[in-house]
Design a protein around this motif. Sequence first.
Motif, PDB file in Angstrom:
ATOM      1  N   UNK A 129     -24.092 -63.293  29.543  1.00 57.77           N
ATOM      2  CA  UNK A 129     -22.761 -63.767  29.919  1.00 57.77           C
ATOM      3  C   UNK A 129     -22.931 -64.606  31.172  1.00 57.77           C
ATOM      4  N   UNK A 130     -22.343 -65.797  31.174  1.00 58.03           N
ATOM      5  CA  UNK A 130     -22.394 -66.671  32.341  1.00 58.03           C
ATOM      6  C   UNK A 130     -21.263 -66.243  33.273  1.00 58.03           C
ATOM      7  N   UNK A 131     -21.623 -65.805  34.457  1.00 62.36           N
ATOM      8  CA  UNK A 131     -20.644 -65.336  35.435  1.00 62.36           C
ATOM      9  C   UNK A 131     -20.124 -66.516  36.255  1.00 62.36           C
ATOM     10  N   UNK A 132     -18.985 -66.331  36.915  1.00 62.02           N
ATOM     11  CA  UNK A 132     -18.352 -67.414  37.680  1.00 62.02           C
ATOM     12  C   UNK A 132     -19.213 -67.870  38.858  1.00 62.02           C
ATOM     13  N   UNK A 133     -20.113 -67.002  39.353  1.00 58.08           N
ATOM     14  CA  UNK A 133     -20.983 -67.381  40.464  1.00 58.08           C
ATOM     15  C   UNK A 133     -22.280 -68.042  39.999  1.00 58.08           C
ATOM     16  N   UNK A 134     -22.419 -68.278  38.680  1.00 57.77           N
ATOM     17  CA  UNK A 134     -23.599 -68.930  38.143  1.00 57.77           C
ATOM     18  C   UNK A 134     -24.683 -67.983  37.674  1.00 57.77           C
ATOM     19  N   UNK A 135     -24.540 -66.690  37.959  1.00 56.05           N
ATOM     20  CA  UNK A 135     -25.514 -65.722  37.463  1.00 56.05           C
ATOM     21  C   UNK A 135     -25.360 -65.550  35.956  1.00 56.05           C
ATOM     22  N   UNK A 136     -26.453 -65.186  35.312  1.00 56.23           N
ATOM     23  CA  UNK A 136     -26.436 -64.835  33.904  1.00 56.23           C
ATOM     24  C   UNK A 136     -26.797 -63.359  33.800  1.00 56.23           C
ATOM     25  N   UNK A 137     -25.920 -62.563  33.219  1.00 54.49           N
ATOM     26  CA  UNK A 137     -26.159 -61.134  33.023  1.00 54.49           C
ATOM     27  C   UNK A 137     -26.376 -60.909  31.543  1.00 54.49           C
ATOM     28  N   UNK A 138     -27.517 -60.310  31.197  1.00 57.09           N
ATOM     29  CA  UNK A 138     -27.823 -60.183  29.785  1.00 57.09           C
ATOM     30  C   UNK A 138     -28.428 -58.860  29.381  1.00 57.09           C
ATOM     31  N   UNK A 139     -28.432 -58.661  28.078  1.00 60.30           N
ATOM     32  CA  UNK A 139     -29.102 -57.512  27.487  1.00 60.30           C
ATOM     33  C   UNK A 139     -30.059 -58.005  26.421  1.00 60.30           C
TER      34      UNK A 139
ATOM     35  N   UNK B  72     -21.878 -70.435  23.629  1.00 52.13           N
ATOM     36  CA  UNK B  72     -20.586 -70.358  22.945  1.00 52.13           C
ATOM     37  C   UNK B  72     -19.607 -69.764  23.938  1.00 52.13           C
ATOM     38  N   UNK B  73     -18.775 -70.605  24.533  1.00 55.99           N
ATOM     39  CA  UNK B  73     -17.888 -70.135  25.601  1.00 55.99           C
ATOM     40  C   UNK B  73     -18.728 -69.801  26.814  1.00 55.99           C
ATOM     41  N   UNK B  74     -18.645 -68.563  27.291  1.00 54.70           N
ATOM     42  CA  UNK B  74     -19.484 -68.150  28.412  1.00 54.70           C
ATOM     43  C   UNK B  74     -20.600 -67.204  27.956  1.00 54.70           C
TER      44      UNK B  74
ATOM     45  N   UNK C 141      -8.597 -76.870  18.347  1.00 52.76           N
ATOM     46  CA  UNK C 141      -9.222 -75.612  18.791  1.00 52.76           C
ATOM     47  C   UNK C 141     -10.729 -75.762  18.782  1.00 52.76           C
ATOM     48  N   UNK C 142     -11.288 -76.343  17.722  1.00 50.97           N
ATOM     49  CA  UNK C 142     -12.718 -76.549  17.626  1.00 50.97           C
ATOM     50  C   UNK C 142     -13.198 -77.455  18.753  1.00 50.97           C
ATOM     51  N   UNK C 143     -12.504 -78.549  19.006  1.00 47.37           N
ATOM     52  CA  UNK C 143     -12.888 -79.452  20.083  1.00 47.37           C
ATOM     53  C   UNK C 143     -12.786 -78.768  21.433  1.00 47.37           C
ATOM     54  N   UNK C 144     -11.776 -77.923  21.631  1.00 47.92           N
ATOM     55  CA  UNK C 144     -11.618 -77.209  22.897  1.00 47.92           C
ATOM     56  C   UNK C 144     -12.793 -76.292  23.144  1.00 47.92           C
ATOM     57  N   UNK C 145     -13.237 -75.546  22.129  1.00 50.54           N
ATOM     58  CA  UNK C 145     -14.340 -74.617  22.338  1.00 50.54           C
ATOM     59  C   UNK C 145     -15.631 -75.377  22.571  1.00 50.54           C
ATOM     60  N   UNK C 146     -15.830 -76.528  21.918  1.00 56.07           N
ATOM     61  CA  UNK C 146     -17.018 -77.328  22.163  1.00 56.07           C
ATOM     62  C   UNK C 146     -16.979 -77.907  23.568  1.00 56.07           C
ATOM     63  N   UNK C 147     -15.815 -78.321  24.015  1.00 58.54           N
ATOM     64  CA  UNK C 147     -15.688 -78.858  25.361  1.00 58.54           C
ATOM     65  C   UNK C 147     -15.982 -77.778  26.390  1.00 58.54           C
ATOM     66  N   UNK C 148     -15.532 -76.543  26.146  1.00 59.83           N
ATOM     67  CA  UNK C 148     -15.797 -75.461  27.086  1.00 59.83           C
ATOM     68  C   UNK C 148     -17.289 -75.200  27.189  1.00 59.83           C
ATOM     69  N   UNK C 149     -17.984 -75.192  26.039  1.00 62.37           N
ATOM     70  CA  UNK C 149     -19.433 -74.975  26.057  1.00 62.37           C
ATOM     71  C   UNK C 149     -20.110 -76.066  26.876  1.00 62.37           C
ATOM     72  N   UNK C 150     -19.655 -77.291  26.734  1.00 65.96           N
ATOM     73  CA  UNK C 150     -20.240 -78.390  27.496  1.00 65.96           C
ATOM     74  C   UNK C 150     -19.916 -78.255  28.983  1.00 65.96           C
TER      75      UNK C 150
END
Length: 115
Positions: free
Chosen positions: A92-102, A75-77, A15-24
């Motif tokens: 939040x990293x959106x699927x179109x590459x935009x970053x929406x933040x607060x 961390x994730x998206x 699980x730890x490796x999966x979440x690190x891989x997703x971040x990468x």
Amino acid sequence: MNRRIGTAMALAGSVLLSSQAFAADVMISGEYSTQGRNVEGEIYKGIASVVQTGSHVDIVWVIGGHTYQGTGDIDGNTVTVDWGEHYPVVYLVKSDGELHGTWADGLAFDKMTPK
């Protein structure tokens, strides 16, 4: 009993490796147009540059002739950036590459669009 502990540890490790891989897998390095609304309700526009190394990011925003810098982690998206204020910017990293933040504890918002 030892076999169950070993299995649980192996699962936790995967699980730890999966979440690190997703971040990468989330690649956000590049140049962006940025726009948003500050806590006073004023709309702003500018540019931003993101440099990503693994799950770490460095961001430089240039808005209205002022330069702001921050560092953070993916961390994730979710990208959380410390920029020297009391509250971080959380994107939040959106699927179109935009970053929406607060920022400002959710009282202000920012949208970064890849150039």
